[in-house]
Motif scaffolding. Sequence first.
Motif, short mmCIF file in Angstrom:
data_model
loop_
_atom_site.label_atom_id
_atom_site.label_comp_id
_atom_site.label_asym_id
_atom_site.label_seq_id
_atom_site.Cartn_x
_atom_site.Cartn_y
_atom_site.Cartn_z
N LEU A 220 0.80 -1.23 0.00
CA LEU A 220 0.00 0.00 0.00
C LEU A 220 0.84 1.28 0.00
O LEU A 220 0.46 2.25 -0.65
CB LEU A 220 -0.95 -0.01 1.19
CG LEU A 220 -2.24 -0.83 1.02
CD1 LEU A 220 -3.07 -0.77 2.28
CD2 LEU A 220 -3.03 -0.33 -0.18
N PRO A 221 1.96 1.36 0.73
CA PRO A 221 2.77 2.58 0.65
C PRO A 221 3.22 2.94 -0.76
O PRO A 221 3.45 4.12 -1.05
CB PRO A 221 3.97 2.27 1.55
CG PRO A 221 3.42 1.33 2.57
CD PRO A 221 2.44 0.47 1.80
N ASP A 222 3.34 1.95 -1.66
CA ASP A 222 3.69 2.27 -3.04
C ASP A 222 2.60 3.10 -3.71
O ASP A 222 2.89 4.03 -4.47
CB ASP A 222 3.92 0.98 -3.84
CG ASP A 222 5.07 0.16 -3.28
OD1 ASP A 222 6.03 0.77 -2.79
OD2 ASP A 222 4.98 -1.08 -3.32
N LEU A 223 1.35 2.76 -3.42
CA LEU A 223 0.25 3.56 -3.95
C LEU A 223 0.17 4.91 -3.28
O LEU A 223 -0.10 5.93 -3.93
CB LEU A 223 -1.07 2.80 -3.78
CG LEU A 223 -2.34 3.51 -4.26
CD1 LEU A 223 -2.26 3.78 -5.76
CD2 LEU A 223 -3.57 2.69 -3.92
N TYR A 224 0.43 4.96 -1.98
CA TYR A 224 0.38 6.22 -1.25
C TYR A 224 1.43 7.21 -1.77
O TYR A 224 1.13 8.39 -1.95
CB TYR A 224 0.61 5.98 0.24
CG TYR A 224 -0.46 5.15 0.91
CD1 TYR A 224 -1.74 5.05 0.37
CD2 TYR A 224 -0.19 4.44 2.08
CE1 TYR A 224 -2.72 4.27 0.97
CE2 TYR A 224 -1.17 3.66 2.69
CZ TYR A 224 -2.42 3.59 2.13
OH TYR A 224 -3.39 2.83 2.73
N VAL A 225 2.64 6.72 -2.01
CA VAL A 225 3.68 7.63 -2.48
C VAL A 225 3.36 8.15 -3.87
O VAL A 225 3.68 9.30 -4.21
CB VAL A 225 5.06 6.94 -2.43
CG1 VAL A 225 5.21 5.89 -3.52
CG2 VAL A 225 6.17 7.97 -2.58
N GLY A 226 2.71 7.31 -4.70
CA GLY A 226 2.30 7.80 -6.01
C GLY A 226 1.27 8.91 -5.92
O GLY A 226 1.34 9.92 -6.64
N GLU A 227 0.31 8.77 -5.02
CA GLU A 227 -0.70 9.81 -4.85
C GLU A 227 -0.11 11.07 -4.24
O GLU A 227 -0.47 12.20 -4.61
CB GLU A 227 -1.83 9.29 -3.95
CG GLU A 227 -2.63 8.15 -4.56
CD GLU A 227 -3.47 8.60 -5.75
OE1 GLU A 227 -3.61 9.82 -5.96
OE2 GLU A 227 -3.98 7.73 -6.47
N ILE A 228 0.82 10.91 -3.30
CA ILE A 228 1.47 12.09 -2.70
C ILE A 228 2.29 12.82 -3.75
O ILE A 228 2.30 14.06 -3.81
CB ILE A 228 2.34 11.66 -1.51
CG1 ILE A 228 1.46 11.14 -0.37
CG2 ILE A 228 3.20 12.82 -1.03
CD1 ILE A 228 2.24 10.56 0.79
N LYS A 229 3.00 12.07 -4.58
CA LYS A 229 3.75 12.71 -5.67
C LYS A 229 2.82 13.47 -6.60
O LYS A 229 3.11 14.60 -7.01
CB LYS A 229 4.52 11.65 -6.45
CG LYS A 229 5.78 11.15 -5.80
CD LYS A 229 6.50 10.18 -6.72
CE LYS A 229 7.79 9.70 -6.13
NZ LYS A 229 8.53 8.78 -7.04
N ALA A 230 1.70 12.86 -6.96
CA ALA A 230 0.75 13.53 -7.85
C ALA A 230 0.23 14.82 -7.22
O ALA A 230 0.09 15.85 -7.90
CB ALA A 230 -0.41 12.60 -8.19
N LEU A 231 -0.05 14.79 -5.92
CA LEU A 231 -0.53 15.99 -5.23
C LEU A 231 0.52 17.10 -5.26
O LEU A 231 0.22 18.26 -5.57
CB LEU A 231 -0.90 15.64 -3.80
CG LEU A 231 -1.55 16.74 -2.95
CD1 LEU A 231 -2.95 17.03 -3.46
CD2 LEU A 231 -1.58 16.34 -1.48
N ILE A 232 1.76 16.75 -4.96
CA ILE A 232 2.84 17.76 -4.95
C ILE A 232 3.12 18.25 -6.37
O ILE A 232 3.33 19.45 -6.60
CB ILE A 232 4.10 17.16 -4.31
CG1 ILE A 232 3.83 16.82 -2.84
CG2 ILE A 232 5.27 18.13 -4.42
CD1 ILE A 232 4.99 16.13 -2.15
N PHE A 233 3.13 17.34 -7.33
CA PHE A 233 3.40 17.76 -8.71
C PHE A 233 2.29 18.67 -9.25
O PHE A 233 2.57 19.61 -9.99
CB PHE A 233 3.54 16.52 -9.60
CG PHE A 233 4.74 15.67 -9.30
CD1 PHE A 233 5.74 16.13 -8.46
CD2 PHE A 233 4.86 14.40 -9.84
CE1 PHE A 233 6.85 15.34 -8.17
CE2 PHE A 233 5.96 13.62 -9.57
CZ PHE A 233 6.95 14.09 -8.73
#
Length: 290
Positions: A220-233
């Motif tokens: 699950l952290p792999d999906l979380y980091v992708g969403e966090i990256k998308a938010l920051i980007f």
Amino acid sequence: MTAAVPPSPAVPGPPPAGDGPHRPAGGAAKAPARPVPGLGGLRQTGQLFALALSVIRLTFKRPFQLREFVGQFWFVASVSILPAALVSIPFGAVIALQVGSLTQQFGAQSFTGGASVLAVIQQASPLIVALLISGAAGSAICADLGSRTIREELDAMEVMGVSPVQRLVVPRVLATMGVAVLLNGLVSVVGTLGGYFFNVIMQGGTPGAYLSSFSALAQLPDLYVGEIKALIFGFIAGVVAAYRGLNPKGGPKGVGDAVNQSVVITFLLLFLVNTILTAIYLQIVPAKGS
């Protein structure tokens, strides 16, 4: 009795040598200040960070421009969703084919699904979404704000006591962030399906091995980091587009130059921030099974 003759006015003589308008009385001559090379870029960087902080601060200030936010959200989604879905298919396919060919050379075909899916979710999907939002929606946001700036609409808003950042910039930045998070999920799913299809059809992989390796390596952290990256980007894309739109140089040509600069600056910042976030994530979150 003789009348007194008034004294003649004193005629000013030439100024002393070395004295000029720029020389203070009783002091040495001062050379005019020269711009320090390189400070222009530092000043613009500081203004960009100041705008980002203003956006964060004014996000929680009332009144919130809900109608403007909804309109911008729909605009950003409408111009980004179809290109994102179409681009994610070849991205997932290329990653799956490349990883599949490498795993076949080392006799580890069972790990193709996990490696390709992790690459799509963690790296490819957030970058694809941010690049498309910057190129499609960010350029439009920059052009819109730039045209308002050269028509002095923003100056008129400030005269009336309305903050252009709160009224125009905040809804647009929040819209890019929200759309980036939602599109990241779409691109992750479509890219994973594209990689699965090309691996099974073109490379002779088995569906069971693809899915089992994915479930064995992903977490699950792999999906979380992708969403966090998308938010920051999404935040970076919106802020950079707004900053260049608020600071065009010249007339309509300056607005066009600002649009090009906003896209280039966003691309550079995205890859830099992605490298930093990936390094931090790999140091904090251990791999599954380690």
